[in-house]
Structure formats: structure tokens, C-alpha cells
Design a protein around this motif. Structure first.
Motif, PDB file in Angstrom:
ATOM      1  N   VAL A  27       1.115  -6.400   1.686  1.00 40.30           N
ATOM      2  CA  VAL A  27       1.463  -5.143   2.337  1.00 40.30           C
ATOM      3  C   VAL A  27       0.984  -4.019   1.440  1.00 40.30           C
ATOM      4  CG1 VAL A  27       3.330  -3.707   3.261  1.00 40.30           C
ATOM      5  CG2 VAL A  27       3.525  -6.190   3.360  1.00 40.30           C
ATOM      6  N   ASP A  28       0.367  -3.013   2.017  1.00 39.15           N
ATOM      7  CA  ASP A  28      -0.090  -1.867   1.245  1.00 39.15           C
ATOM      8  C   ASP A  28       1.108  -1.116   0.672  1.00 39.15           C
ATOM      9  OD1 ASP A  28      -0.987   1.100   0.947  1.00 39.15           O
ATOM     10  OD2 ASP A  28      -2.858  -0.026   1.149  1.00 39.15           O
ATOM     11  N   THR A  29       0.962  -0.618  -0.550  1.00 41.77           N
ATOM     12  CA  THR A  29       2.087   0.075  -1.184  1.00 41.77           C
ATOM     13  C   THR A  29       2.521   1.316  -0.395  1.00 41.77           C
ATOM     14  OG1 THR A  29       0.529   1.261  -2.607  1.00 41.77           O
ATOM     15  CG2 THR A  29       1.570  -0.709  -3.524  1.00 41.77           C
ATOM     16  N   ARG A  30       1.624   1.898   0.392  1.00 46.14           N
ATOM     17  CA  ARG A  30       2.000   3.061   1.188  1.00 46.14           C
ATOM     18  C   ARG A  30       3.023   2.705   2.254  1.00 46.14           C
ATOM     19  NH1 ARG A  30      -4.011   4.927   2.676  1.00 46.14           N
ATOM     20  NH2 ARG A  30      -4.127   2.653   2.794  1.00 46.14           N
ATOM     21  N   THR A  31       3.062   1.423   2.626  1.00 43.39           N
ATOM     22  CA  THR A  31       4.060   0.971   3.592  1.00 43.39           C
ATOM     23  C   THR A  31       5.465   1.192   3.043  1.00 43.39           C
ATOM     24  OG1 THR A  31       2.527  -0.709   4.393  1.00 43.39           O
ATOM     25  CG2 THR A  31       4.841  -1.011   4.963  1.00 43.39           C
ATOM     26  N   VAL A  32       5.630   1.047   1.725  1.00 38.37           N
ATOM     27  CA  VAL A  32       6.934   1.293   1.106  1.00 38.37           C
ATOM     28  C   VAL A  32       7.376   2.721   1.385  1.00 38.37           C
ATOM     29  CG1 VAL A  32       8.207   1.393  -1.074  1.00 38.37           C
ATOM     30  CG2 VAL A  32       6.518  -0.413  -0.701  1.00 38.37           C
ATOM     31  N   ASP A  33       6.471   3.680   1.228  1.00 38.05           N
ATOM     32  CA  ASP A  33       6.811   5.083   1.454  1.00 38.05           C
ATOM     33  C   ASP A  33       7.274   5.319   2.892  1.00 38.05           C
ATOM     34  OD1 ASP A  33       5.991   5.592  -1.162  1.00 38.05           O
ATOM     35  OD2 ASP A  33       3.933   5.993  -0.538  1.00 38.05           O
ATOM     36  N   VAL A  34       6.604   4.645   3.837  1.00 34.75           N
ATOM     37  CA  VAL A  34       6.972   4.793   5.251  1.00 34.75           C
ATOM     38  C   VAL A  34       8.413   4.318   5.480  1.00 34.75           C
ATOM     39  CG1 VAL A  34       6.503   3.996   7.605  1.00 34.75           C
ATOM     40  CG2 VAL A  34       4.598   4.601   6.083  1.00 34.75           C
ATOM     41  N   HIS A  35       8.749   3.144   4.938  1.00 39.70           N
ATOM     42  CA  HIS A  35      10.084   2.600   5.151  1.00 39.70           C
ATOM     43  C   HIS A  35      11.146   3.358   4.355  1.00 39.70           C
ATOM     44  CE1 HIS A  35       9.169  -0.854   7.711  1.00 39.70           C
ATOM     45  NE2 HIS A  35       8.041  -0.960   7.034  1.00 39.70           N
ATOM     46  N   ILE A  36      10.781   3.901   3.201  1.00 38.58           N
ATOM     47  CA  ILE A  36      11.712   4.764   2.461  1.00 38.58           C
ATOM     48  C   ILE A  36      12.025   6.001   3.307  1.00 38.58           C
ATOM     49  CG2 ILE A  36      11.927   6.330   0.493  1.00 38.58           C
ATOM     50  CD1 ILE A  36      12.391   3.543  -0.424  1.00 38.58           C
ATOM     51  N   GLY A  37      11.005   6.547   3.945  1.00 37.80           N
ATOM     52  CA  GLY A  37      11.216   7.706   4.813  1.00 37.80           C
ATOM     53  C   GLY A  37      12.163   7.388   5.962  1.00 37.80           C
TER      54      GLY A  37
END
Length: 230
Positions: free
Chosen positions: A194-204
């Protein structure tokens, strides 16, 4: 895309039959397992896999279980990982030596698998409480891992499975700063790309859900490092 992140148990046992039986029983109870046949392999896998708990045989070829435990407990990166020592040595002096080396528990062979499982869960209640059904709370947030429910100031918070696991990781260690890579390993699992940017999406998404009924954002962004609760 997201997968359950059951606790990872590293089984270190040089006897193949015992190693496989123990791993089989752990997996039947919902745990993930990694397996090592000697001390060197145990140290390597611990560095690579970051297990949640280690079941470690005392009598290992080359590097003994006692020495493996000593090395793990002297390193900052691994000293917090619970170690359950397995040994045919039943004398009090051996138990004391194992515990003084840093083992968190000591089980004498032959052992009951059900008792060992209970001891593993007891250690995980301390280090990963959400995975063994414990209710967690931080400030006005409560997470019930058995019923898969979250409340904030008495209001139900609706979360998807990934956001729920993210929140559980944060609530197990309030104040800890998690990097995106660490959150990927804990929440998505090492075997999933999973791309690390996916983490930011789910944190949001998690932030939005937690603040839906008001209240300050409990999640903190640490520039250049990651995220933390509180």
C-alpha cells in the motif's frame, strides 16, 4: 484491501515437530506466526518482522535462548517485545536465571498448549490490549474491540475497519509517534503493498469521524515523523 492484523508470534524452537505443532495451534487460535529453528534466525526474524511476542526455547544450537533473550532485552528496538521462555529446566535457579535475563514469563516443558496460549494472551493484554478484547480509553474516547464500537463523549463514532485498526494502534500506545511505514506494517500488514499516502487518506477519515460530534482533533501530525494520539 485491508487485512486483519492479528498479533504476530515468533516461535523459536529447534525441534521441528514441536515448532510446527505450536505454530499450528497458534494459527488455529487466530494468531499469525513466524518460525525460527535457531538463535541466529530468531534474531534476524525479530529485526525483520517486529513480532508482537516471542516464544523462545532455552536449548538452541549455537546461540542459546538465554543469549537471544539477553541480546533482545539490551536493544532499544526490541526490549519491549515480550519473551516467553520454554525450557525443560524446572529448577528454581533456572527459572530465576531466565527471568533475570529479561524473559517476561517462563514455561517448563512439557507444557499444556492451552496454558501457553493463556500466558501469551496475558502478555498481549499488556502490550496489544485491543487484539485480545480489552476495552481502551483515552480522554473522552472509548474503543471496545470485542464489539467493534467506538464512542466519543458518549456519542457513537462510525469507523470503517481500517480506521478502527488505526485508532486501536494509537490507543494502545498514546503519545507514541508512528511513522507511516510503521502504521502500514501494523494496520495493513507486511505482506500487503500500500502506498504510504494511503495512510494519510485514512488518517483524514479517522479525524473527520472522531470530530463529527465536536471536540478537538486528538491526533497530532509530527512533521517529518508521522502521527500520534495526544
Amino acid at each position: 484491501m485491508a487485512v486483519p492484523t492479528a498479533p504476530l508470534v515468533l516461535v523459536v524452537e529447534d525441534e521441528p515437530a514441536q515448532r510446527e505443532v505450536l505454530a499450528y495451534n497458534l494459527e488455529a487460535e487466530g494468531f499469525r506466526t513466524a518460525r525460527a529453528a535457531n538463535g541466529e534466525e530468531a534474531l534476524l526474524l525479530t529485526a525483520e518482522e517486529s513480532p508482537d511476542i516471542i516464544v523462545l526455547d532455552w536449548m538452541l544450537p549455537n546461540v542459546s535462548g538465554i543469549e537471544v533473550c539477553r541480546r533482545l532485552k539490551t536493544r532499544n528496538e526490541t526490549r519491549a517485545i515480550p519473551v516467553i521462555m520454554l525450557s525443560a529446566r524446572s529448577e528454581e535457579v533456572d527459572r530465576v536465571r531466565g527471568l533475570e535475563t529479561g524473559a517476561d514469563d517462563y514455561v517448563v516443558k512439557p507444557y499444556s498448549v492451552s496454558e501457553l496460549l493463556a500466558r501469551i494472551r496475558a502478555q498481549l493484554r499488556r502490550t496489544r490490549p485491543a487484539t485480545v478484547g480489552q476495552e481502551l480509553s483515552f480522554g473522552d474516547i472509548t474503543l471496545d474491540s470485542e464489539q467493534h464500537k467506538v464512542f466519543r463523549d458518549g456519542n457513537a463514532v462510525k469507523l470503517g475497519p481500517t480506521e478502527f485498526r488505526l485508532l486501536a494502534a494509537f490507543m494502545e500506545k498514546p503519545g507514541r509517534v508512528w511513522s507511516r511505514e510503521q502504521l502500514l506494517d501494523r494496520v495493513w500488514g507486511r505482506d500487503i503493498y500500500v502506498d504510504t499516502r494511503t495512510v494519510d487518506v485514512h488518517i483524514g477519515r479517522l479525524r473527520k469521524a472522531l470530530c463529527k460530534h465536536g471536540g478537538e482533533d486528538p491526533l497530532r501530525t509530527v512533521r517529518g515523523a508521522g502521527y500520534a494520539l495526544g
